[in-house]
Scaffold this motif. Structure first.
Motif: not given
Length: 72
Positions: A58-68
């Motif tokens: 699984k990979s995440y966008s920068w926005q998704e990573a920051r939100q997590k």
């Protein structure tokens, strides 16, 4: 070539030098030669990259990573 003897000779030369330019050049050479990652580190990174490229991980966008991170 005796490695330890060569090191000692270089240390003596460094101590006796009065030229800052010589020290800067030697420092630059030694910093270039430093390995920050081991071969094992590169193997792990490459394996993870391959899993990512093949869609196995699984990979995440920068926005998704920051939100997590913010939700922790």
């Amino acid at each position: 070539m005796n490695l330890q003897a060569t090191k000692m000779e270089l240390i003596e030369m460094l101590i006796s030098t009065k030229k800052a330019t010589v020290l800067k050049k030697i420092k630059a050479i030694l910093e270039e030669e430093q390995e920050y990652l081991t071969k094992e580190d590169y193997k792990i990174i490459n394996a993870r990259r391959e899993r990512h490229l093949s869609g196995e991980s699984k990979s995440y966008s920068w926005q998704e990573a920051r939100q997590k991170i913010q939700n922790r």
